[in-house]
Design a protein around this motif. Structure first.
Motif, mmCIF file in Angstrom:
data_model
loop_
_atom_site.group_PDB
_atom_site.id
_atom_site.type_symbol
_atom_site.label_atom_id
_atom_site.label_comp_id
_atom_site.label_asym_id
_atom_site.label_seq_id
_atom_site.Cartn_x
_atom_site.Cartn_y
_atom_site.Cartn_z
ATOM 1 N N ASN A 21 41.674 129.099 -48.158
ATOM 2 C CA ASN A 21 42.307 128.670 -47.036
ATOM 3 C C ASN A 21 43.366 127.552 -47.222
ATOM 4 O O ASN A 21 44.553 126.777 -46.419
ATOM 5 C CB ASN A 21 41.081 128.193 -46.172
ATOM 6 C CG ASN A 21 41.284 128.076 -44.566
ATOM 7 O OD1 ASN A 21 42.482 128.110 -44.260
ATOM 8 N ND2 ASN A 21 41.193 126.999 -44.307
ATOM 9 N N ARG A 22 43.004 126.447 -48.172
ATOM 10 C CA ARG A 22 43.758 125.210 -48.719
ATOM 11 C C ARG A 22 44.967 125.906 -49.240
ATOM 12 O O ARG A 22 46.123 125.419 -48.972
ATOM 13 C CB ARG A 22 43.418 124.261 -49.610
ATOM 14 C CG ARG A 22 41.715 123.845 -48.552
ATOM 15 C CD ARG A 22 41.386 122.376 -50.136
ATOM 16 N NE ARG A 22 40.191 123.678 -50.802
ATOM 17 C CZ ARG A 22 39.314 123.684 -50.553
ATOM 18 N NH1 ARG A 22 38.954 123.822 -49.586
ATOM 19 N NH2 ARG A 22 38.493 124.138 -51.906
ATOM 20 N N SER A 24 46.653 129.318 -48.724
ATOM 21 C CA SER A 24 46.974 129.517 -47.437
ATOM 22 C C SER A 24 48.363 128.351 -46.865
ATOM 23 O O SER A 24 49.196 128.360 -46.329
ATOM 24 C CB SER A 24 46.400 130.862 -46.797
ATOM 25 O OG SER A 24 45.613 129.664 -46.574
ATOM 26 N N ALA A 25 47.246 126.983 -46.173
ATOM 27 C CA ALA A 25 47.712 126.017 -44.861
ATOM 28 C C ALA A 25 48.988 125.476 -46.044
ATOM 29 O O ALA A 25 49.653 124.887 -45.172
ATOM 30 C CB ALA A 25 46.649 125.235 -45.198
ATOM 31 N N ILE A 26 49.458 124.956 -47.683
ATOM 32 C CA ILE A 26 50.626 124.807 -47.443
ATOM 33 C C ILE A 26 51.813 125.545 -47.017
ATOM 34 O O ILE A 26 52.575 125.156 -46.919
ATOM 35 C CB ILE A 26 51.049 124.806 -49.137
ATOM 36 C CG1 ILE A 26 49.752 123.911 -49.611
ATOM 37 C CG2 ILE A 26 51.732 124.811 -50.148
ATOM 38 C CD1 ILE A 26 49.322 124.003 -51.060
ATOM 39 N N GLN A 28 52.222 127.692 -44.916
ATOM 40 C CA GLN A 28 51.264 128.307 -43.001
ATOM 41 C C GLN A 28 51.908 126.875 -42.893
ATOM 42 O O GLN A 28 53.360 127.111 -42.432
ATOM 43 C CB GLN A 28 50.277 127.593 -42.370
ATOM 44 C CG GLN A 28 50.576 128.161 -41.088
ATOM 45 C CD GLN A 28 48.924 127.203 -40.737
ATOM 46 O OE1 GLN A 28 47.640 126.961 -41.732
ATOM 47 N NE2 GLN A 28 48.529 127.604 -39.566
ATOM 48 N N ARG A 29 52.369 125.487 -43.384
ATOM 49 C CA ARG A 29 53.255 124.085 -42.836
ATOM 50 C C ARG A 29 54.406 124.766 -42.865
ATOM 51 O O ARG A 29 54.999 123.510 -42.700
ATOM 52 C CB ARG A 29 52.479 123.013 -43.872
ATOM 53 C CG ARG A 29 50.670 122.715 -43.121
ATOM 54 C CD ARG A 29 51.204 121.256 -43.806
ATOM 55 N NE ARG A 29 50.737 121.251 -45.490
ATOM 56 C CZ ARG A 29 49.818 121.817 -46.241
ATOM 57 N NH1 ARG A 29 49.019 122.129 -45.494
ATOM 58 N NH2 ARG A 29 49.881 121.030 -47.169
ATOM 59 N N ARG A 30 54.679 125.356 -44.046
ATOM 60 C CA ARG A 30 56.434 125.456 -43.863
ATOM 61 C C ARG A 30 56.851 126.435 -43.347
ATOM 62 O O ARG A 30 57.662 127.067 -43.315
ATOM 63 C CB ARG A 30 56.467 125.685 -45.531
ATOM 64 C CG ARG A 30 56.420 123.941 -46.597
ATOM 65 C CD ARG A 30 56.758 124.489 -47.686
ATOM 66 N NE ARG A 30 56.245 123.289 -48.257
ATOM 67 C CZ ARG A 30 55.154 122.194 -49.126
ATOM 68 N NH1 ARG A 30 54.604 122.891 -48.494
ATOM 69 N NH2 ARG A 30 55.739 121.534 -49.742
ATOM 70 N N HIS A 31 55.888 126.666 -42.456
ATOM 71 C CA HIS A 31 56.462 127.857 -41.755
ATOM 72 C C HIS A 31 56.752 128.932 -42.718
ATOM 73 O O HIS A 31 57.723 130.288 -42.017
ATOM 74 C CB HIS A 31 57.495 127.981 -40.750
ATOM 75 C CG HIS A 31 56.743 126.957 -39.473
ATOM 76 N ND1 HIS A 31 56.185 127.014 -38.551
ATOM 77 C CD2 HIS A 31 57.565 126.222 -39.694
ATOM 78 C CE1 HIS A 31 55.869 125.542 -38.765
ATOM 79 N NE2 HIS A 31 56.567 124.805 -39.245
ATOM 80 N N GLN A 71 46.387 120.815 -56.025
ATOM 81 C CA GLN A 71 45.090 121.344 -55.474
ATOM 82 C C GLN A 71 44.178 120.674 -56.555
ATOM 83 O O GLN A 71 44.312 121.923 -57.516
ATOM 84 C CB GLN A 71 45.045 122.270 -54.561
ATOM 85 C CG GLN A 71 46.316 122.417 -53.645
ATOM 86 C CD GLN A 71 45.279 121.760 -52.295
ATOM 87 O OE1 GLN A 71 44.883 121.869 -51.967
ATOM 88 N NE2 GLN A 71 46.782 120.754 -52.491
#
Length: 173
Positions: A21-22, A24-26, A28-31, A71
């Protein structure tokens, strides 16, 4: 400006809850869309390997690798071009058993695609195929006209052509 291209990202991590999850968030934040995700144990005991497929510029992937390595659970992250890896996808097709008995063409499709029947019963059979994304998609289009009951494709799995010295890196810690 850099042009987008496909990169395979290999991330060696501790096997902790929430790490995927952490990571994939990297993205996601960059679209940035994750085109495929595969998680498995690695060649190193108690270390997982996450393999991602993304389309980004080289500048973007370098920044992302830097973020990933910040991370806590990430031991090491790498990125590779298609030319630097040997890669495959796997897929399963569920099709009507009647096709095997009533249609000579389906046997030709199976043989020419280098796929194989892995399960068969009176109602359906399951066809397995490993290959590149393009080979999997080609088989999908060939079988689509026969009526695919179910279809699933794995994420990319990849091994680098060059040696990755992550084992030696861990021994040094």
């Amino acid at each position: 400006m850099d042009e987008k291209q496909t990169y395979t990202v290999s991330i060696y991590t501790e096997n902790n809850i929430g790490v995927l999850n952490r990571i994939s968030a990297i993205f996601q934040r960059r679209h940035i869309n994750l085109e495929s995700v595969n998680v498995s144990k690695s060649e190193i005991k108690s270390v997982s390997r996450i393999t991602l497929l993304v389309q980004v510029t080289e500048d973007q992937i370098k920044k992302i690798i830097g973020q990933l390595e910040k991370q806590v659970e990430v031991i090491k992250a790498y990125y590779h071009t298609d030319e630097a890896t040997i890669y495959q996808e796997s897929c399963l097709f569920k099709l009507s058993t009647d096709l095997l008995t009533e249609n000579d063409e389906i046997q030709k499709v199976i043989n020419s695609s280098k796929s194989r029947v892995i399960n068969i019963n009176k109602d359906f059979f399951v066809l397995e195929k490993s290959g590149t994304k393009e080979e999997v998609e080609e088989l999908y289009h060939l079988l689509d006209k026969y009526g695919i009951k179910q279809f699933i494709r794995s994420g990319r799995i990849a091994i680098t052509r060059d040696e990755m010295r992550v084992s030696e890196l861990l021994k040094g810690n």
